[in-house]
Design a protein around this motif. Structure first.
Motif, PDB file in Angstrom:
ATOM      1  N   ILE A  97       0.836  -1.213   0.000  1.00 34.07           N
ATOM      2  CA  ILE A  97       0.000   0.000   0.000  1.00 34.07           C
ATOM      3  C   ILE A  97       0.865   1.255   0.000  1.00 34.07           C
ATOM      4  N   VAL A  98       1.902   1.260   0.811  1.00 33.59           N
ATOM      5  CA  VAL A  98       2.800   2.423   0.843  1.00 33.59           C
ATOM      6  C   VAL A  98       3.478   2.604  -0.512  1.00 33.59           C
ATOM      7  N   SER A  99       3.920   1.512  -1.105  1.00 37.57           N
ATOM      8  CA  SER A  99       4.613   1.599  -2.395  1.00 37.57           C
ATOM      9  C   SER A  99       3.680   2.074  -3.506  1.00 37.57           C
ATOM     10  N   LEU A 100       2.405   1.695  -3.436  1.00 35.77           N
ATOM     11  CA  LEU A 100       1.450   2.141  -4.462  1.00 35.77           C
ATOM     12  C   LEU A 100       1.307   3.661  -4.473  1.00 35.77           C
ATOM     13  N   GLN A 101       1.452   4.293  -3.305  1.00 33.37           N
ATOM     14  CA  GLN A 101       1.326   5.751  -3.247  1.00 33.37           C
ATOM     15  C   GLN A 101       2.473   6.446  -3.985  1.00 33.37           C
ATOM     16  N   HIS A 102       3.601   5.754  -4.110  1.00 30.52           N
ATOM     17  CA  HIS A 102       4.740   6.343  -4.815  1.00 30.52           C
ATOM     18  C   HIS A 102       4.509   6.431  -6.325  1.00 30.52           C
ATOM     19  N   LEU A 103       3.541   5.659  -6.835  1.00 33.60           N
ATOM     20  CA  LEU A 103       3.267   5.717  -8.275  1.00 33.60           C
ATOM     21  C   LEU A 103       2.807   7.104  -8.694  1.00 33.60           C
ATOM     22  N   VAL A 104       2.061   7.765  -7.818  1.00 35.92           N
ATOM     23  CA  VAL A 104       1.601   9.117  -8.124  1.00 35.92           C
ATOM     24  C   VAL A 104       2.624  10.157  -7.691  1.00 35.92           C
ATOM     25  N   SER A 105       3.173   9.987  -6.499  1.00 36.55           N
ATOM     26  CA  SER A 105       4.049  11.033  -5.960  1.00 36.55           C
ATOM     27  C   SER A 105       5.432  11.049  -6.599  1.00 36.55           C
ATOM     28  N   ARG A 106       5.890   9.880  -7.153  1.00 38.10           N
ATOM     29  CA  ARG A 106       7.249   9.834  -7.669  1.00 38.10           C
ATOM     30  C   ARG A 106       7.377   9.348  -9.111  1.00 38.10           C
ATOM     31  N   GLU A 107       6.325   8.825  -9.707  1.00 40.04           N
ATOM     32  CA  GLU A 107       6.435   8.344 -11.085  1.00 40.04           C
ATOM     33  C   GLU A 107       5.588   9.144 -12.061  1.00 40.04           C
ATOM     34  N   ALA A 108       4.518   9.759 -11.579  1.00 38.12           N
ATOM     35  CA  ALA A 108       3.630  10.508 -12.473  1.00 38.12           C
ATOM     36  C   ALA A 108       4.099  11.950 -12.615  1.00 38.12           C
ATOM     37  N   ASP A 109       3.899  12.519 -13.789  1.00 38.65           N
ATOM     38  CA  ASP A 109       4.148  13.939 -14.013  1.00 38.65           C
ATOM     39  C   ASP A 109       3.224  14.735 -13.079  1.00 38.65           C
ATOM     40  N   PRO A 110       3.768  15.652 -12.278  1.00 46.18           N
ATOM     41  CA  PRO A 110       2.914  16.430 -11.369  1.00 46.18           C
ATOM     42  C   PRO A 110       1.804  17.196 -12.085  1.00 46.18           C
ATOM     43  N   LEU A 111       1.970  17.473 -13.380  1.00 43.78           N
ATOM     44  CA  LEU A 111       0.937  18.180 -14.139  1.00 43.78           C
ATOM     45  C   LEU A 111      -0.069  17.233 -14.787  1.00 43.78           C
ATOM     46  N   ASP A 112       0.133  15.937 -14.596  1.00 43.71           N
ATOM     47  CA  ASP A 112      -0.765  14.917 -15.137  1.00 43.71           C
ATOM     48  C   ASP A 112      -1.465  14.249 -13.955  1.00 43.71           C
ATOM     49  N   SER A 113      -2.646  14.745 -13.600  1.00 41.55           N
ATOM     50  CA  SER A 113      -3.326  14.294 -12.379  1.00 41.55           C
ATOM     51  C   SER A 113      -3.665  12.808 -12.435  1.00 41.55           C
ATOM     52  N   GLN A 114      -3.302  12.100 -11.370  1.00 43.41           N
ATOM     53  CA  GLN A 114      -3.598  10.679 -11.241  1.00 43.41           C
ATOM     54  C   GLN A 114      -3.954  10.372  -9.784  1.00 43.41           C
ATOM     55  N   VAL A 115      -4.668   9.272  -9.602  1.00 41.94           N
ATOM     56  CA  VAL A 115      -5.056   8.834  -8.259  1.00 41.94           C
ATOM     57  C   VAL A 115      -4.909   7.324  -8.163  1.00 41.94           C
ATOM     58  N   VAL A 116      -4.331   6.860  -7.060  1.00 46.70           N
ATOM     59  CA  VAL A 116      -4.369   5.445  -6.679  1.00 46.70           C
ATOM     60  C   VAL A 116      -4.830   5.398  -5.235  1.00 46.70           C
ATOM     61  N   THR A 117      -5.963   4.766  -4.988  1.00 40.12           N
ATOM     62  CA  THR A 117      -6.508   4.685  -3.634  1.00 40.12           C
ATOM     63  C   THR A 117      -6.798   3.234  -3.283  1.00 40.12           C
ATOM     64  N   VAL A 118      -6.231   2.779  -2.174  1.00 45.58           N
ATOM     65  CA  VAL A 118      -6.583   1.464  -1.622  1.00 45.58           C
ATOM     66  C   VAL A 118      -7.684   1.690  -0.591  1.00 45.58           C
ATOM     67  N   ALA A 119      -8.863   1.161  -0.872  1.00 48.89           N
ATOM     68  CA  ALA A 119     -10.015   1.387   0.001  1.00 48.89           C
ATOM     69  C   ALA A 119     -10.516   0.101   0.660  1.00 48.89           C
ATOM     70  N   LYS A 120      -9.871  -1.003   0.364  1.00 48.11           N
ATOM     71  CA  LYS A 120     -10.296  -2.299   0.906  1.00 48.11           C
ATOM     72  C   LYS A 120      -9.078  -3.024   1.466  1.00 48.11           C
ATOM     73  N   PHE A 121      -9.207  -3.498   2.709  1.00 46.50           N
ATOM     74  CA  PHE A 121      -8.140  -4.264   3.357  1.00 46.50           C
ATOM     75  C   PHE A 121      -8.817  -5.303   4.244  1.00 46.50           C
ATOM     76  N   GLN A 122      -8.709  -6.557   3.874  1.00 48.56           N
ATOM     77  CA  GLN A 122      -9.355  -7.625   4.624  1.00 48.56           C
ATOM     78  C   GLN A 122      -8.335  -8.715   4.917  1.00 48.56           C
ATOM     79  N   GLY A 123      -8.193  -9.065   6.179  1.00 48.14           N
ATOM     80  CA  GLY A 123      -7.265 -10.134   6.522  1.00 48.14           C
ATOM     81  C   GLY A 123      -7.225 -10.367   8.017  1.00 48.14           C
ATOM     82  N   GLY A 124      -7.317 -11.611   8.420  1.00 49.74           N
ATOM     83  CA  GLY A 124      -7.228 -11.928   9.837  1.00 49.74           C
ATOM     84  C   GLY A 124      -8.534 -11.733  10.562  1.00 49.74           C
ATOM     85  N   GLY A 125      -8.702 -12.505  11.642  1.00 48.00           N
ATOM     86  CA  GLY A 125      -9.912 -12.377  12.449  1.00 48.00           C
ATOM     87  C   GLY A 125      -9.640 -12.520  13.927  1.00 48.00           C
TER      88      GLY A 125
END
Length: 445
Positions: free
Chosen positions: A250-278
């Motif tokens: 999840i942390v690494s996915l955030q780098h796709l926008v902050s460090r790989e995308a052109d700052p003038l080319d708006s992009q979003v990656v959002t992890v909204a689901k996390f299921q594991g363990g009980g």
């Protein structure tokens, strides 16, 4: 009765008519500019307004999810029958395409989506949803009512249409890709341009907003299963922890926008689901994560998709885990960016300005939301805009996709009249010269 008396009565009738009676289809520029305001006056007539509102309330009481809009579709067909409008049915299970005009080229389309959302309505009013767990929380009930309102306006003036207006009633906009299935079923046959709208609760009533070029982002979904080896939390060295691996992913996915995308080319990656363990003291065998990604260009979107899979698989491997990635395209197809045609933007500015005044036609900033109207724009020129419906009595309107979302029904005449005006003015002003012999006319017209 002598001839002069006939002439006098005709002049009196024309003078007091709310909508001009055009002697032929060759209108002056002044007459063309008056069409939108005349259509709006017509839509605001008490009997017309009450009818549009009544249609919307009937649909709101009976919300149906994507590809299940059987009763909504039936209601639409009944109203088209009452208006004397021909149509083809079904498209994409529940979709309908109606036709008004000559039945010959050029063809221009106006579109509405029909589906509701899987949520419980929390607005307490007389016409509240009667279907538990389903609600028109995005305004599609209003979109259908306004398209039927536009149909009523255009049918009253069908003799003056230079060509044909197609009424596209589409299922499953909310993630189901109904527009794509409508296209695959032939709903855009012969159509040269298409207009669509969406209500905006945060924008003033009587105002509209849009822009040329990208207006909404392309979107997709992903789900990944990260597998390790479960065990007791007190002896983690005997396990391979998928929760730790998923956290790094999840942390690494955030780098796709902050460090790989052109700052003038708006992009979003959002992890909204996390299921594991009980349990508090058990490391699970696997974790499931999921989310959405968005971009304004197809190139950026595809690059983002590729990198999401690479990052998930690669980061899981660093933590000795395996990962599989599913982009869920069977149930949730990728939506391309919504890109407005530049020539249609000029047309929109003219028509909306004539109806509302140029100061009530605003330029909007691109939004990261998505719309499957974009599928139409991949095939033909299309134009999508937002219709203001802010209620002055409601200082903090609920957003779309909220169980507290409410429609300001005073906006319904504006959407009806503007959709009708965009279509008729397109045919009267901007129709291309297409030889009839080169087009396969719709067989039922």
């Amino acid at each position: 009765m002598d001839f002069s008396r006939w002439v006098f009565l005709i002049l009196i009738f024309v003078s007091f008519s709310a909508i001009p009676i055009w002697s032929d289809s060759s209108l002056s520029s002044r007459e063309l500019s008056e069409i939108p305001s005349k259509f709006l006056d017509f839509a605001k007539k008490p009997e017309v307004f009450d009818w549009i509102v009544g249609v919307r309330r009937r649909i709101h009481e009976n919300p149906e999810l994507g590809y299940e809009e059987l009763e909504t579709s039936k209601l639409i067909r009944e109203e088209l029958d009452n208006l004397g409008i021909r149509y083809k049915y079904p498209f994409a299970t529940t979709g309908i395409v109606g036709f008004i005009g000559s039945g010959k080229p050029p063809f221009v389309a106006i579109r509405a989506d029909m589906d509701a959302l899987p949520m419980q309505e929390m607005v307490d009013w007389e016409h509240k949803s009667r279907n538990p767990g389903k609600m028109h929380a995005c305004g599609h009930d209003a979109h259908v009512a306004m398209l039927l309102g536009a149909a009523k306006i255009l049918q009253e003036h069908r003799n003056f249409l230079k060509g044909t207006v197609a009424l596209v009633f589409q299922p499953a906009e909310e993630g189901g890709g109904g527009a794509k299935k409508m296209i695959d079923a032939g709903a855009l046959e012969n159509i040269e341009a298409i207009f669509g709208l969406h209500v905006n609760p945060n924008f003033p009533l009587g105002e509209v907003s849009s822009r040329p070029g990208p207006v909404l982002a392309g979107s997709g979904f992903f789900e990944a299963v990260i597998s390790g080896r479960g065990g007791h939390a007190a002896i983690p060295q005997h396990s391979i922890d998928p929760i730790l691996a998923a956290s790094n992913v999840i942390v690494s996915l955030q780098h796709l926008v902050s460090r790989e995308a052109d700052p003038l080319d708006s992009q979003v990656v959002t992890v909204a689901k996390f299921q594991g363990g009980g349990a508090f003291n058990v490391i699970p065998d696997s974790v499931t994560i999921g989310g959405t990604f968005r971009a304004f260009s197809t190139e950026s979107f595809l690059q983002l998709r590729q990198r999401i899979e690479e990052v998930i698989v690669g980061q899981a491997a660093v933590q000795r885990c395996n990962a599989t990635v599913d982009f869920l395209t069977t149930d949730k197809p990728f939506f391309p960016p919504t890109v407005n045609d530049k020539n249609l933007h000029k047309h929109f500015l003219r028509v909306a300005g004539d109806m509302l005044g140029n100061d009530h036609v605003k330029s909007m900033e691109p939004l990261m939301g998505s719309e499957d109207f974009a599928f139409y724009q991949e095939v033909i020129p299309g134009y999508f805009y937002l219709l203001g419906m802010q209620d002055e009595a409601n200082e903090n309107p609920a957003s779309v996709h909220s169980p507290y979302f409410k429609i300001n029904e005073e906006a319904l005449p504006y959407g009806s009249a503007l959709q009708a005006s965009l279509a008729i003015r397109y045919l009267l002003e901007a129709q291309p010269q297409v030889p009839s012999s080169s087009i396969n006319d719709h067989d039922e017209l």
